[in-house]
Design an enzyme around this catalytic site. Structure first.
Site, PDB file in Angstrom:
ATOM      1  N   GLU A 148       0.791  -1.018   0.145  1.00 54.06           N
ATOM      2  CA  GLU A 148      -0.256   0.171  -0.162  1.00 54.06           C
ATOM      3  C   GLU A 148       0.558   1.283  -0.029  1.00 54.06           C
ATOM      4  O   GLU A 148       0.730   2.180   0.934  1.00 54.06           O
ATOM      5  CB  GLU A 148      -0.840   0.129   1.095  1.00 54.06           C
ATOM      6  CG  GLU A 148      -1.874  -1.168   1.012  1.00 54.06           C
ATOM      7  CD  GLU A 148      -3.397  -0.848   2.109  1.00 54.06           C
ATOM      8  OE1 GLU A 148      -3.470  -0.073   2.582  1.00 54.06           O
ATOM      9  OE2 GLU A 148      -4.233  -1.714   1.751  1.00 54.06           O
ATOM     10  N   GLU A 176      -5.668  -8.834   0.265  1.00 54.98           N
ATOM     11  CA  GLU A 176      -6.217  -8.223   1.433  1.00 54.98           C
ATOM     12  C   GLU A 176      -7.718  -8.237   1.134  1.00 54.98           C
ATOM     13  O   GLU A 176      -8.074  -7.626  -0.150  1.00 54.98           O
ATOM     14  CB  GLU A 176      -5.746  -7.102   2.238  1.00 54.98           C
ATOM     15  CG  GLU A 176      -4.577  -7.230   2.850  1.00 54.98           C
ATOM     16  CD  GLU A 176      -3.894  -6.084   3.543  1.00 54.98           C
ATOM     17  OE1 GLU A 176      -4.954  -5.300   4.201  1.00 54.98           O
ATOM     18  OE2 GLU A 176      -2.720  -5.780   3.618  1.00 54.98           O
TER      19      GLU A 176
HETATM   20  C1  BGP Z   1      -4.846  -2.136   4.881  1.00 52.90           C
HETATM   21  C2  BGP Z   1      -3.195  -2.738   5.466  1.00 52.90           C
HETATM   22  C3  BGP Z   1      -3.391  -3.599   6.561  1.00 52.90           C
HETATM   23  C4  BGP Z   1      -4.628  -3.589   7.481  1.00 52.90           C
HETATM   24  C5  BGP Z   1      -5.849  -3.265   6.867  1.00 52.90           C
HETATM   25  C6  BGP Z   1      -7.144  -3.059   7.535  1.00 52.90           C
HETATM   26  O1  BGP Z   1      -4.679  -0.858   4.724  1.00 52.90           O
HETATM   27  O2  BGP Z   1      -2.547  -2.847   4.397  1.00 52.90           O
HETATM   28  O3  BGP Z   1      -2.052  -3.506   7.285  1.00 52.90           O
HETATM   29  O4  BGP Z   1      -4.332  -2.726   8.589  1.00 52.90           O
HETATM   30  O5  BGP Z   1      -5.735  -2.237   5.938  1.00 52.90           O
HETATM   31  O6  BGP Z   1      -6.925  -1.479   7.900  1.00 52.90           O
HETATM   32  P1  BGP Z   1      -7.435  -1.320   9.453  1.00 52.90           P
HETATM   33  O7  BGP Z   1      -6.319  -2.048  10.314  1.00 52.90           O
HETATM   34  O8  BGP Z   1      -7.047   0.045   9.558  1.00 52.90           O
HETATM   35  O9  BGP Z   1      -8.903  -1.457   9.623  1.00 52.90           O
END
Ligand code: BGP
Length: 459
Positions: free
Chosen positions: A163, A361
């Site tokens: 990201e 993800e």
């Molecule tokens: C993405 C990241 C992850 C994870 C996910 C969920 O942006 O790559 O590391 O954190 O989002 O986000 P959050 O934990 O803020 O809900």
């Protein structure tokens, strides 16, 4: 060719984590500090010191992943476990840890998908300017050279930067203090160059695997059929999505984003050598993180951003402003849910870039409850995954090549912004925001659901 064979394979059903969110053991066995270890977290949320204590419990966790039936596991390596100061002397205990992890995965028949950098820049590099300093590019190359040398035979799927688009678009707002747009986009440029150089180095090393980026990609819809909104959505898509993929896939700067950067006085300095490096370091496949789509309208006011995080609230004067989509429900943390948008996004990426896609993800954050008999009933997560996998399968049936699907997350971990209470895992970790309890693992209903899906292929 090995590469073609790897990219031709059928889809692997997996799951994801990242080092600083899952490992804990923040100062164990010679690990150095990363920016995540030293940053101040929002009041009422935990830090990342213990997380899910995966570093000390990885054997038990991998046994659970095996029972779940995972075919792949996407995780990240903590740069500061390998090189405590980001450069210099390697930490042998850290190197040995990932060997043990990889060996255990191999024994369980789970293919590793390894991100080399997931938000956890070594603090020592950060203190020297972080990505604004071109030395960080060199440090990143040296770090990756070491990883390829150590693990190159064990890992077939590498991911360079997780990201980058969110680090650029949202990172500075959350933790960055007072950087100018010019500084932010100079750092972003250095990450492009670093990624390209490492990709080229990997290719030149003839390692038996493939390498790609892992941005957060989500189609943006125009809020209406007004031509102004359509153009706004196009700029937004370029700015949030295609900028990063054009650089990774073609080694090029997106022209619409250049227009925006000129208006913002944020055009980075790009050397001739940078351009060559970018053209010579193009990726083999595209990994992407998808949570939800966004909707935007034309923006003539001053709004530059609302209370934005990576999934909502981005705006840029004269270009676009994100708005709520009235057709979509939201999670209890306010993120819209759009399975059909997943299919749209996959089609769009496939048509633009004609490369295999890996979903690294996708998932739902929620406040799960542990019952007295140690169960976790999470029908909302099952529903989310089911609807997204359904759309993924439709996209595949219609010709999109997807080589892996790794929902976020394999096991509960600390959310980037919302601490421990926003859980994503298929496996529950018994701890609260501040009370570490016993850190025992429990299978959620979604664990059994995904297990059955992987075994039978039936939703
Ligand atoms: C993405 C990241 C992850 C994870 C996910 C969920 O942006 O790559 O590391 O954190 O989002 O986000 P959050 O934990 O803020 O809900």
């Amino acid at each position: 060719m090995i590469k073609n064979k790897i990219l031709d394979q059928d889809i692997m059903w997996g799951a994801s984590t990242s080092a600083y969110q899952v490992e804990g053991a923040y100062n164990q066995d010679g690990k150095g500090m990363s920016v995540q270890d030293i940053r101040s977290v929002p009041e009422g949320t935990t830090d990342f010191k213990v997380a899910a204590d995966h570093y000390n419990r990885f054997e038990e966790d991998i046994a659970l992943f095996k029972e779940l039936g995972l075919q792949s596991y996407r995780f990240s390596i903590a740069w500061t476990r390998i090189l405590p100061d980001g450069v210099g002397e390697p930490n042998l205990a850290g190197i040995a840890f990932y060997h043990r992890l990889l060996d255990q995965l191999a024994a369980a028949g789970i293919a590793p998908i390894v991100t080399v950098f997931h938000f956890d820049l070594p603090a020592a590099l950060s203190q020297n300017g972080g990505w604004s300093n071109r030395q960080t590019i060199v440090a990143f190359e040296q770090y990756c050279a070491l990883l390829f040398r150590e693990y190159g035979e064990k890992v077939k799927y590498w991911l360079t930067i997780n990201e980058q688009n969110m680090m650029t678009l949202v990172g500075p707002k959350l933790y960055g203090g007072k950087k100018t747009m010019k500084e932010i986009y100079q750092e972003n440029h250095h990450m492009f160059v670093a990624q390209a150089r490492v990709t080229r180095m990997y290719h030149q090393g003839n390692f038996p695997g493939v390498i790609g980026p892992a941005p957060n990609i989500a189609q943006a819809y125009p809020a209406s059929a007004e031509p102004e909104d359509q153009l706004a959505a196009q700029y937004f898509n370029a700015f949030r999505n295609w900028f990063y993929l054009d650089a990774a896939v073609y080694g090029l700067y997106n022209h619409q984003v250049m227009t925006i950067l000129e208006k913002l006085d944020a055009v980075p300095e790009i050397t001739e050598q940078d351009r060559v490096d970018m053209r010579e370091g193009c990726c083999d496949y595209i990994a992407l993180n998808y949570y939800n789509t966004m909707s935007v309208e034309a923006n003539s006011d001053e709004v530059t951003a609302e209370d934005g995080d990576q999934q909502r609230g981005l705006g840029l004067k004269e270009f676009f402003k994100s708005v709520k989509n009235p057709f979509l429900e939201t999670t209890e943390f306010g993120w819209e849910i759009d399975p059909l948008g997943f299919k749209t996004t996959l089609h769009e990426v496939a048509s633009r870039y004609h490369l295999p896609i890996m979903v690294t993800e996708n998932g739902l954050g929620a406040k799960d409850e542990l019952t007295e008999d140690f169960r976790i009933h999470d029908p909302y997560r099952i529903d989310y995954l089911k609807r997204h996998i359904d759309m993924l399968q439709q996209a595949r049936d219609e010709g999109v090549k997807v080589i892996a699907y790794c929902p976020w997350s394999a096991i509960d971990l600390v959310s980037t912004h919302e601490g421990m209470r926003k859980r994503y895992g298929l496996i529950y970790v018994h701890r609260d925001e501040f009370d570490l309890k016993d850190l025992n693992r429990y299978r959620k209903d979604s664990f059994y659901w995904y297990q059955r899906f992987i075994a039978t292929g039936k939703l």
